[in-house]
Scaffold this active site. Sequence first.
Site, PDB file in Angstrom:
ATOM      1  CD  GLU A 159      10.660  55.682 -30.985  1.00 35.91           C
ATOM      2  OE1 GLU A 159       9.427  55.677 -31.110  1.00 35.91           O
ATOM      3  OE2 GLU A 159      11.236  55.183 -30.006  1.00 35.91           O
TER       4      GLU A 159
ATOM      5  CG  HIS B 251      -3.425  39.367 -53.957  1.00 32.35           C
ATOM      6  ND1 HIS B 251      -3.747  38.919 -55.213  1.00 32.35           N
ATOM      7  CD2 HIS B 251      -2.668  38.393 -53.390  1.00 32.35           C
ATOM      8  CE1 HIS B 251      -3.226  37.707 -55.395  1.00 32.35           C
ATOM      9  NE2 HIS B 251      -2.562  37.378 -54.303  1.00 32.35           N
TER      10      HIS B 251
ATOM     11  CE  LYS C  92       7.292  58.800 -24.211  1.00 27.99           C
ATOM     12  NZ  LYS C  92       8.198  57.995 -23.381  1.00 27.99           N
TER      13      LYS C  92
END
Length: 520
Positions: free
Chosen positions: A346, A375, A489
């Site tokens: 961000e 793995h 937003k």
Amino acid sequence: MSKNYLCEDWKKSMQLSFDFNHMMADFAADARAAVRSNLRKIAHTLEGKELDKVQASIAKLSDPPGRLLKKNFIEPRDLSQLADRLSAAHDAVQSARGCVDKMMMWTELPYNQAQVVADINETAKAIREKFENFVVLGIGGSALGPAMVQQAMNNLRYNEQCACRRSGPKLYIEDNVDPERMVSLLNLLDLDKTCFNVISKSGNTSETMSQFLIISDLLKQRYGKAYGEHLVVTTDAAKGNLNKIGKADGLKMFVVPDGVGGRFSELCPVGLLAAAVTGIDIEEMLAGAAAMDERCKNADYMKNPALFAAGAMYAAMDKGMNIHVMMPYADSLKFMADWYAQLWAESLGKNVRRDGTPCAAGQTPVKALGVTDQHSQVQLYTEGPDDKVITFLRVGQFRSQITIPVGCSEFPDVAFLCGKTLNQLLDAELSSTEYALLKAAKPSWRVTLPEVNAYTLGQLMYFFEMQTAYMGELLDIDAFNQPGVEEGKNAAYALLGRKGYENKAVELNARPEADPRYVL
Ligand code: PA5
């Protein structure tokens, strides 16, 4: 609480170390040459398949004219060429310290919170005495920090332990609005025994305010006007709806200081309250941050770990290393990778420089966990594209030790593990992954925490914040805004019919219906 952090010797023993050797072309060349030479020495003693294997290793480590090393690793001159810019980045960050307008108040958090800390500790004590559950409602910077500290500091099965073994109430950090998750939480909790901490710097975020509405409604139904006895609000001192509601309803409130952005807020009440509630020594955490601050003030990049780390990462990005893998080798640090991912992404993912010219800045953070992801992802890291730097977080001394018992002596390929500790196994696996990467000419670096405690955690957080600030300077972007998040937003407000967002709704509604050809 023991005040170890007042003792200079202890502090010295708890100092984080940063090892960048595996990012440096000169070290990598020497290391690869030494291994090659040793392999040549043993090659003549071998034959058949063993010899083929060793010869294949020698070939891998032979790097005609240093091509791969030059391409993937940093040469000392890459850093010396950056010296002036590193010095400018250092001066810019240090002179902006404590500046509210530049969102740089986070630099002062280790020093200016004596009163706040006392209030937090007192509130935390009262919460511990009265409640069995403490629920954080927040998102992004208002949740990732508390979750990271909880995972790092408390028993890894903290909530599953009986109350007598826990240092505080159970802690839940709710950072999503998934209805199934909310309902399952509500079904679990006894409201009488639960305190909620609603955290939102802006006091407007839809997700957090929705959670607040649901919880405060339930509390009001049960306790009427006294609902605030189950709520603590952490928000801006003056702005936002949460602030207004908190004041109107006389709720207990903590302040997110001006000039401290969400992702830089873990060391203020956003993170400190939840930590203190579970018995973590928040003064020790702040002392760790202050100690790292001292190191990161140094103008010499060879003595300033955050400045060196920013320079090294910038040089690596110049070579196309646009992915940064954060790989702690400790479950306690698992969520450090999540917290860091937000901080790095961000802050640095920006499309304009400070002078307004377009750019495409940023390095994509990837979260991994050692050994689990050996793995799963390490195959890609060792043999995939040359576009990654791997950061390892290593713990010197774990808080537990377990020895693998003797057994299976008739199976030597299993029995070699007997008598070793899991701690040794984990450490050996980190070193082997580091080596495998070096052999494949992929850069990595490691941070060692002598142990995981509040002091080392404070150092680590502050180090990453400083590295991010220095990196923002090198990239010449504003590391403290988040217009991309705001866009999302605002679009959500428009879709949900918030007043004042009518134009945004028009903009969104202009999109055509989905073309059915592309819906499969
Ligand atoms: O770092 C940031 O600023 C964001 O990630 C915010 O923390 C996040 O969007 C939540 O915002 P707020 O705390 O205002 O509810």
